[in-house]
Structure formats: C-alpha cells, structure tokens
Design an enzyme around this catalytic site. Structure first.
Site, PDB file in Angstrom:
ATOM      1  N   LYS A 168     -20.869 -14.385   1.888  1.00 44.29           N
ATOM      2  CA  LYS A 168     -22.274 -14.010   2.047  1.00 44.29           C
ATOM      3  C   LYS A 168     -22.908 -13.355   0.826  1.00 44.29           C
ATOM      4  O   LYS A 168     -22.296 -12.520   0.175  1.00 44.29           O
ATOM      5  CB  LYS A 168     -22.392 -13.014   3.203  1.00 44.29           C
ATOM      6  CG  LYS A 168     -22.052 -13.603   4.540  1.00 44.29           C
ATOM      7  CD  LYS A 168     -22.218 -12.511   5.561  1.00 44.29           C
ATOM      8  CE  LYS A 168     -21.880 -12.976   6.951  1.00 44.29           C
ATOM      9  NZ  LYS A 168     -21.769 -11.799   7.826  1.00 44.29           N
ATOM     10  N   ARG A 219       0.837  -1.222   0.000  1.00 39.51           N
ATOM     11  CA  ARG A 219       0.000   0.000   0.000  1.00 39.51           C
ATOM     12  C   ARG A 219       0.865   1.262   0.000  1.00 39.51           C
ATOM     13  O   ARG A 219       0.476   2.272  -0.582  1.00 39.51           O
ATOM     14  CB  ARG A 219      -0.924   0.000   1.212  1.00 39.51           C
ATOM     15  CG  ARG A 219      -2.042  -0.990   1.013  1.00 39.51           C
ATOM     16  CD  ARG A 219      -3.196  -0.716   1.941  1.00 39.51           C
ATOM     17  NE  ARG A 219      -4.365  -1.426   1.482  1.00 39.51           N
ATOM     18  CZ  ARG A 219      -5.191  -2.098   2.267  1.00 39.51           C
ATOM     19  NH1 ARG A 219      -5.005  -2.119   3.577  1.00 39.51           N
ATOM     20  NH2 ARG A 219      -6.234  -2.707   1.767  1.00 39.51           N
ATOM     21  N   GLY A 238     -13.993  -3.356  -0.524  1.00 34.62           N
ATOM     22  CA  GLY A 238     -15.293  -2.710  -0.313  1.00 34.62           C
ATOM     23  C   GLY A 238     -15.510  -1.573  -1.286  1.00 34.62           C
ATOM     24  O   GLY A 238     -16.602  -1.407  -1.839  1.00 34.62           O
ATOM     25  N   GLY A 297      -9.681  -7.296  -1.804  1.00 36.68           N
ATOM     26  CA  GLY A 297     -10.038  -8.228  -0.733  1.00 36.68           C
ATOM     27  C   GLY A 297      -9.423  -9.604  -0.916  1.00 36.68           C
ATOM     28  O   GLY A 297      -8.271  -9.743  -1.316  1.00 36.68           O
TER      29      GLY A 297
HETATM   30  P1  AMP Z   1     -15.877 -12.416   1.370  1.00 38.89           P
HETATM   31  O1  AMP Z   1     -15.165 -11.545   2.349  1.00 38.89           O
HETATM   32  O2  AMP Z   1     -17.359 -12.324   1.430  1.00 38.89           O
HETATM   33  O3  AMP Z   1     -15.321 -12.292  -0.028  1.00 38.89           O
HETATM   34  O4  AMP Z   1     -15.611 -13.893   1.861  1.00 38.89           O
HETATM   35  C1  AMP Z   1     -14.360 -14.490   1.810  1.00 38.89           C
HETATM   36  C2  AMP Z   1     -14.342 -15.680   2.695  1.00 38.89           C
HETATM   37  O5  AMP Z   1     -15.351 -16.589   2.322  1.00 38.89           O
HETATM   38  C3  AMP Z   1     -13.043 -16.429   2.662  1.00 38.89           C
HETATM   39  O6  AMP Z   1     -12.416 -16.340   3.903  1.00 38.89           O
HETATM   40  C4  AMP Z   1     -13.477 -17.870   2.360  1.00 38.89           C
HETATM   41  O7  AMP Z   1     -12.803 -18.811   3.173  1.00 38.89           O
HETATM   42  C5  AMP Z   1     -14.942 -17.872   2.691  1.00 38.89           C
HETATM   43  N1  AMP Z   1     -15.659 -18.894   1.953  1.00 38.89           N
HETATM   44  C6  AMP Z   1     -15.662 -19.071   0.618  1.00 38.89           C
HETATM   45  N2  AMP Z   1     -16.387 -20.159   0.309  1.00 38.89           N
HETATM   46  C7  AMP Z   1     -16.841 -20.683   1.456  1.00 38.89           C
HETATM   47  C8  AMP Z   1     -17.653 -21.817   1.774  1.00 38.89           C
HETATM   48  N3  AMP Z   1     -18.122 -22.625   0.817  1.00 38.89           N
HETATM   49  N4  AMP Z   1     -17.924 -22.050   3.074  1.00 38.89           N
HETATM   50  C9  AMP Z   1     -17.457 -21.243   4.035  1.00 38.89           C
HETATM   51  N5  AMP Z   1     -16.698 -20.145   3.792  1.00 38.89           N
HETATM   52  C10 AMP Z   1     -16.396 -19.873   2.514  1.00 38.89           C
END
Ligand code: AMP
Length: 394
Positions: free
Chosen positions: A200, A36, A376, A353
């Site tokens: 999510k 960064r 984000g 991210g």
């Molecule tokens: P995000 O911050 O929403 O992009 O989420 C990223 C996180 O989602 C990472 O730490 C992954 O380990 C988790 N992740 C991705 N796929 C799965 C899954 N099938 N079950 C649980 N966690 C997941």
C-alpha cells in the site's frame, strides 16, 4: 544527539530493568526463529558479566489485554537460558508482589524474564499505574527493543519517564539501528537511492514525502506502483490499488521532479498462485489481469540505479515474492543491493518487515550493511528522524 548506552552505566549490584523485543514466532510452544533473542544477547551479556541483576520485559504477539497461554514468554526463558548457558528465572506475571519478591531476590549476574507485558491492557495504553509498578522494579532502565521504539507504551515511555533521576539508556541493538538509520537520514553518501515496495501507498506515504526531500532517486515497486499508474492515467486491470490515494500520488509525482521511478513493465496474471501462468506487459495492464511483480526491463533499470548508489534504503518487496512466479523482481533487487554493497562500497539498509524476510530467504542478509529489526519502527524513523521514547533517555 549521541545517547548514552548500557556500557556507560555501572550496573554492579543494580536491578537493571530492560525492555527487549522477544516477540518471536511460535509454533505451539516451539520457537521457530530465535533471531530476536540472539540480537539482544550483546546487551544482556554486558549487564550480567558486569554483575547487574537483569530484569527483562517484552511483549509477544497480540493478546487481547489478558493472559493467553499461547502468548506466554515461558518458552523464551528456556531458549534464552540455553543461549546464555545459565539459569533464567521466569515470573508468571510482569507486575505484582510476587514479581517484586523475585526481583528483590536476584543476585549479581542473575536474569529474570517477566511474563508478557501485553497481558495487561495498561502496557499499550501507557497506563500510569501500570508503568509505576514496572518502574518500581529497577534501579537502571535500558531500552534495546528497536521494533517497538516507535510506540509510546508503558514499557517504552511511561516507565522511563517515571524513572527520571535514575540511569536510563539504550542498549547495543538500538545503538546500531540509530547509527545506520540516523546517518542515512542526516548525512547520506550520494547518490542516495531509496527502494519502496509492498502493498500500500497509504502505509508509506509519509516516508515517501520525507525521502523525496533526502534521496536522489526513489524506485517504486510492488502493488504500490499501480496507484501511481492510476495517477498517470494508466490502466491497471484488477491490480491492487488504493483509489482514494490517487490524488495524493499525483501530488507526489508533481513534486518529485523526476526522482520517482515507476515500473516500465510488469509480470501479470489472473491468479496469485505458485503455478500461475504469467506474461509480461509494458505500460497498461489489461482489464482482466493483475500486476504481481516488476518485469525484466524494470529489473534492469532498477539494477542500474542501484549499482550507482552509495546509500541504499529498501523497504517493501517488489512483488508477491512469497509466490515463485512473482519473486524475481524482489530477488533481482536484493542481489543488486548486495552487489552495490560489495562492489561500490554502498551503505545498504534493509528496513525490516517483508524486505528483511526476502533478503534472509535469499541468503543475502550478511551481504548488506544492515538489516533493521523493526519494519514499522525503521519507517517511522525515516519519516521523523527520531523517537520520543529514545529522546527521553540519557
Ligand atoms: P508491505 O507490508 O506493505 O511491505 O507489503 C508486503 C506485501 O505486499 C507482501 O506480502 C507482498 O506479497 C505484497 N505485494 C507486493 N506486491 C504486490 C502486488 N503487485 N500485488 C499484491 N500484493 C503485493
């Protein structure tokens, strides 16, 4: 609308107040990844080489509104000094008489780094008095902190508002981010394939809505896919889902007219560990298992879609890529994105991210067109197409 950049401002002899994103990972006082800082160097150098008197401000971590030594920016001043090969002064606060004195004693080409903005509650609250004290430090305002450009904080919003009448511009990092993300949103070369994963649906619901109107295909992976499975009446076992988002997912599928692609098969297990025993299932996930990654048939199907793409945006891993048994889906997608960039001339954008981390880990960061510095922020840009913090600049 095209924005003026720091290159358009005569900075000689001027106090240039610049918001940067020096929110680097620290192990004690050791910086474990200085990217960064490195990414802000072109803008920093442009100011000091032209005789500007540079005052840098940033946040670091999540202090609770007061000074906390573990979140001090002091180690960053040392690292920046090494990278620039020149002295970088450090102020023990970001506002107050001592800071003003330091700012006023700067000579042409000098650099001063202020202490963590978030040591004051006023930063995140966009407090007018706090903003006024910061604004009083500069003759020119520059924002080059893409990672916080979606937040109306004092340093990103209140300060430039108060500096009306003075030059207020973006730096080169934000310019680059806007170029890639802006073109993808407003004028994508087609087919435009968006890849969304991560934990999510709720975090990405608005961006899915937006992308449905712009992209030709949406490839869904990660735990997010299983909420869509529920919407289709499939069984998901113990997989991570958001039951309160199932109706929403149904609505999206109904409106998507086939644009949304979901996993055909999944890597399942009963534990999320490095030595987990895994198997592959198509369709329903058994009651005692969790889905942790997209399976081999899905990887092939997604690879085929990506190979055809001329514009690619990817945000969110395809599975629990941090654990070896569940990293293959994310790896396959990363490789496919790199291949489409090289072989099909696709413009590929990694939306910061975890997907950025995955691409770095796989040494593919320089094989894609652009790795965004804001997770984000890039999502919010895809959603809204602009930032209020940038709209107010020249
Ligand atoms: P995000 O911050 O929403 O992009 O989420 C990223 C996180 O989602 C990472 O730490 C992954 O380990 C988790 N992740 C991705 N796929 C799965 C899954 N099938 N079950 C649980 N966690 C997941």
């Amino acid at each position: 609308m095209a924005k003026k950049t720091v290159a358009d401002v005569d900075v000689k002899g001027k106090k240039v107040l610049m918001r940067v994103d020096f929110n680097v990972p620290l192990d004690g006082s050791k910086i474990t990844d200085d990217r960064r800082i490195a990414q802000a160097l072109p803008t920093i150098k442009s100011v000091i080489e032209r005789g500007g008197r540079l005052i840098l401000m940033s946040h670091l971590g999540r202090p609770k509104g007061g000074p906390e030594p573990k979140y001090s920016l002091k180690p960053v001043a040392s690292r920046l000094s090494e990278l620039l090969g020149k002295d970088v002064k450090f102020a023990n606060d970001c506002i107050g008489p001592e800071v003003e004195q330091l700012a006023n004693s700067l000579k042409d080409g000098d650099v001063l780094l202020l202490e963590n903005l978030r040591f004051h509650k006023g930063e995140e609250k966009n407090d007018p008095q706090f903003s006024a004290q910061l604004a009083g430090l500069g003759d020119v305002y520059v924002n080059d902190a893409f990672g916080t450009a979606h937040r109306e904080h004092a340093s990103t919003f209140g300060v430039p508002q108060l500096m009306q009448g003075k030059p207020r511009v973006i730096g080169f990092l934000i310019q680059k981010e806007l170029k890639f993300l802006g073109e993808a949103v407003s004028n994508p070369k087609r087919p435009f394939v968006a890849i969304l994963g991560g934990a999510k649906v709720s975090d990405k619901i608005n961006v899915i809505e937006q992308l449905l109107t712009k992209a030709d295909t949406l490839l869904i992976g990660g735990a997010m896919a299983y909420t869509f499975f529920l919407a289709q009446g499939k069984e998901v076992g113990k997989s991570l889902v958001e039951r309160d988002k199932v109706e929403l997912a149904k609505g999206l599928l109904a409106r998507a007219s086939g644009k949304i692609k979901l996993p055909i098969d999944n890597v399942i297990s009963d534990q999320m560990t490095d030595d987990a025993k895994t198997s592959i299932v198509e369709g329903n996930i058994p009651a005692d298992k969790e889905g942790f990654d997209i399976g081999p048939k899905t990887r092939e199907a997604y690879k085929a879609e990506i190979a055809k793409a001329k514009t690619i945006i990817w945000n969110g891993p395809m599975g629990v890529f941090e654990k070896k048994p569940f990293a293959e889906g994310t790896r396959a997608v990363a490789q496919a994105v790199a291949d489409a960039t090289a072989k099909n001339g696709a413009v590929s954008i990694i939306g910061g991210g975890d997907s950025a981390a995955a691409v770095e880990q796989m040494h593919l960061a320089d094989k894609v067109s652009h790795v965004s510095t804001g997770g984000g922020a890039s999502l919010e840009f895809l959603e809204n197409g602009h930032f209020s913090t940038i709209d107010i600049l020249d």
